[in-house]
Design an enzyme around this catalytic site. Structure first.
Site, PDB file in Angstrom:
ATOM      1  N   HIS A   1     -12.085   2.368  -1.203  1.00 55.97           N
ATOM      2  CA  HIS A   1     -13.371   2.511  -1.405  1.00 55.97           C
ATOM      3  C   HIS A   1     -13.618   3.996   0.310  1.00 55.97           C
ATOM      4  O   HIS A   1     -12.822   4.873  -0.081  1.00 55.97           O
ATOM      5  CB  HIS A   1     -14.466   1.746  -1.220  1.00 55.97           C
ATOM      6  CG  HIS A   1     -16.552   2.483  -1.093  1.00 55.97           C
ATOM      7  ND1 HIS A   1     -16.472   3.395  -1.576  1.00 55.97           N
ATOM      8  CD2 HIS A   1     -17.252   1.826  -1.326  1.00 55.97           C
ATOM      9  CE1 HIS A   1     -17.619   3.285  -1.572  1.00 55.97           C
ATOM     10  NE2 HIS A   1     -17.922   2.180  -1.161  1.00 55.97           N
TER      11      HIS A   1
ATOM     12  N   HIS B   1     -10.936   7.932 -10.067  1.00 54.96           N
ATOM     13  CA  HIS B   1     -12.062   7.628  -9.894  1.00 54.96           C
ATOM     14  C   HIS B   1     -13.015   5.911 -10.891  1.00 54.96           C
ATOM     15  O   HIS B   1     -12.584   6.497 -12.429  1.00 54.96           O
ATOM     16  CB  HIS B   1     -13.055   8.303  -9.658  1.00 54.96           C
ATOM     17  CG  HIS B   1     -14.659   7.750  -8.865  1.00 54.96           C
ATOM     18  ND1 HIS B   1     -15.215   7.233  -9.454  1.00 54.96           N
ATOM     19  CD2 HIS B   1     -14.509   8.203  -7.742  1.00 54.96           C
ATOM     20  CE1 HIS B   1     -16.292   7.068  -8.645  1.00 54.96           C
ATOM     21  NE2 HIS B   1     -15.833   7.695  -7.189  1.00 54.96           N
TER      22      HIS B   1
ATOM     23  N   ASP C   1     -12.220  12.360  -1.606  1.00 57.60           N
ATOM     24  CA  ASP C   1     -11.107  12.162  -0.901  1.00 57.60           C
ATOM     25  C   ASP C   1     -10.114  12.517  -0.560  1.00 57.60           C
ATOM     26  O   ASP C   1      -9.238  12.365   0.425  1.00 57.60           O
ATOM     27  CB  ASP C   1     -10.461  10.960  -0.750  1.00 57.60           C
ATOM     28  CG  ASP C   1     -12.251   9.335  -0.002  1.00 57.60           C
ATOM     29  OD1 ASP C   1     -13.316  10.122   0.583  1.00 57.60           O
ATOM     30  OD2 ASP C   1     -12.296   8.402  -0.734  1.00 57.60           O
TER      31      ASP C   1
END
Ligand code: CMC
Length: 430
Positions: A268, A308, A364
């Site tokens: 995460h 994702h 990210d």
């Protein structure tokens, strides 16, 4: 004639049931009436990790994962990143509408005047070991705030709720900066009221030996954009954790601390830290094909920052961040790891393995490069995610608390353990 219902035939009994469909869902509780016999508990839905279960109705964030769309309260993320600022977005996420000028000024004033933490919070933090991870410090300190604001447990009272929500948004940068200063052995820097939200955080982190320190405007703007992009992301792991813990009607500090700990994990909010470590491990653009091969072979190697649960297209946040990279690197100099990242993306986006699985860069993939260029150590990356996500957590928490359909979260299980048996004294065990 078409009807908004689902007909289900139970082949065990031959009975047919008609279940209403609302918002593209059936209610799992409607399955309970489907029984194989009088003793049967009733049918349940088995959905490990909630892959296909809506846990709530929410009016905050809309995502279309196939099209790569993200909107807060109806406003596209690209427009907010370009035209707004973090506190305005925070107001929007919390209240549902963009503020008027007066509402905005009042909101900024309240947040600014809640940035200080009790001196005992500072002492609490100074008790951590010198090498404590800043995210572990953040999670524990947010939980500790519950002890400083006992009235926060009055979760049914709107005014009490709202004060805690503002406190959390306001104090998070202070605690985050203190955790950084602690790990670097530097004295804590107190918030300054005349600085904006993001500039204040940057200053509390960076100011050393010169009170006239002025944060670079481009870097502050870039960090503010990153804060906007991270403000909310509907029912992700940390938000779900906050909702589930909050559903016991515990105070919001305890609920948000659960969000922080969930965010700490490498799948995460810890992913940007993992991306940086991965880029460093690859070390050279020439080694990218070899690394991609390793990922495809499995062996527990993932292309971190890719993939994702919801986006099966380019993460819209990653697009904005990629553009922000250029602005930041103009000030800080180019991060050499960017070349490796760009090459990884280029190869992965042409590769059958990634295409078939719809794996695209996520938020990210590039954010860590920016944080590193700004001088943040990797341990701070999840902390930089937690600061802006706080508004998402508290807004989703309040939405849950005020939703009449919600109850304490309590999933069911399929029991796979031993059948009833008698206790065996230790001397008789094989
Ligand atoms: N690299 C290589 N293969 C991958 C990756 C990856 N990053 N992500 C998924 N896969 C493969 C996975 O092995 C599986 O393959 P197969 O069908 O052959 O078994 C397939 O793609 C489907 O993946 P999954 O694990 O079932 O997908 P998920 O929805 O459970 O996981 C994820 C989503 C984000 C946890 C996962 O993609 C992942 O671990 N990515 C790397 C970590 C990361 O970047 N996380 C940040 C998420 S965005 C920020 C946030 O919201 O926290």
């Amino acid at each position: 004639m078409a009807k908004d219902t689902l007909s289900v035939t139970d082949n065990r009994t031959g009975k047919t049931y008609e279940l209403p469909i609302e918002n593209g869902c059936i209610r799992s509780m409607d399955l309970r009436q489907i029984k194989s016999g009088a003793d049967d508990f009733g049918l349940m839905a088995y959905d490990p990790a909630f892959l296909n279960t809506a846990n709530c109705k929410s009016a905050i964030t809309f995502i279309d994962g196939d099209k790569g769309i993200l909107e807060y309260r109806g406003y596209p993320i690209e427009q907010l990143a370009e035209k707004s600022n973090y506190l305005e977005v925070a107001y929007l996420v919390m209240n549902g509408e963009l503020p008027t000028k007066a509402q905005y000024e009042d909101f900024v004033h309240v947040i600014t005047h809640h940035t200080y933490v009790h001196e005992n919070v500072k002492s609490f933090m100074s008790g951590f070991r010198y090498d404590a991870h800043p995210m572990a410090m953040l999670a524990s300190t947010v939980a500790a705030l519950s002890a400083f604001y006992p009235e926060a447990k009055n979760v049914k009272d709107r005014q009490t709720r709202r004060i805690q929500m503002m406190r959390l948004i306001a104090k998070m940068p202070t605690i985050a900066a203190f955790s950084y200063r602690h790990t670097t052995g530097l004295p804590y820097v107190y918030p300054e009221n005349e600085l904006g939200y993001t500039e204040n955080f940057f200053t509390m982190v960076k100011q050393i030996g010169d009170r006239r320190f002025k944060a670079n405007k481009t870097l502050v703007k870039a960090l503010d954009v990153l804060f906007i992009l991270h403000a909310d992301h509907e029912q992700n792991c940390s938000t779900t954790s906050t909702r589930v813990v909050g559903s016991s009607e515990v105070d919001p500090y305890s609920a948000v601390a659960a969000g922080v700990t969930a965010l700490y994990g490498p799948l995460h909010g810890g992913a940007n830290e993992a991306v940086l470590r991965m880029l460093r491990e690859i070390g050279d653009v020439k080694k990218v094909p070899e690394f991609i091969k390793k990922v495809k072979e499995g062996n527990d190697t993932k292309l971190m920052g890719f993939g994702h649960r919801v986006y099966k297209n380019y993460d819209p946040r990653a697009k904005v961040i990629k553009r922000t990279c250029d602005e930041v690197f103009e000030v800080t100099g180019r991060n050499p790891l960017l070349d490796i990242a760009v090459e990884l993306e280029r190869i992965a986006l042409q590769d059958e393995y990634f295409i078939k699985r719809k794996l695209y860069p996520n938020v990210d993939f590039y954010s860590g490069l920016i944080y590193e260029a700004m001088g943040f150590p990797v341990d701070m990356f999840p902390v930089l995610f937690a600061i802006p996500r706080t508004v998402g957590w508290v807004s989703q928490w309040e939405e849950m608390i005020t939703d009449n359909e919600q109850k304490i979260a309590r999933p069911r299980q399929i029991f796979t353990g031993a059948k009833k048996r008698d206790y065996v004294p230790v001397e008789k065990r094989g």
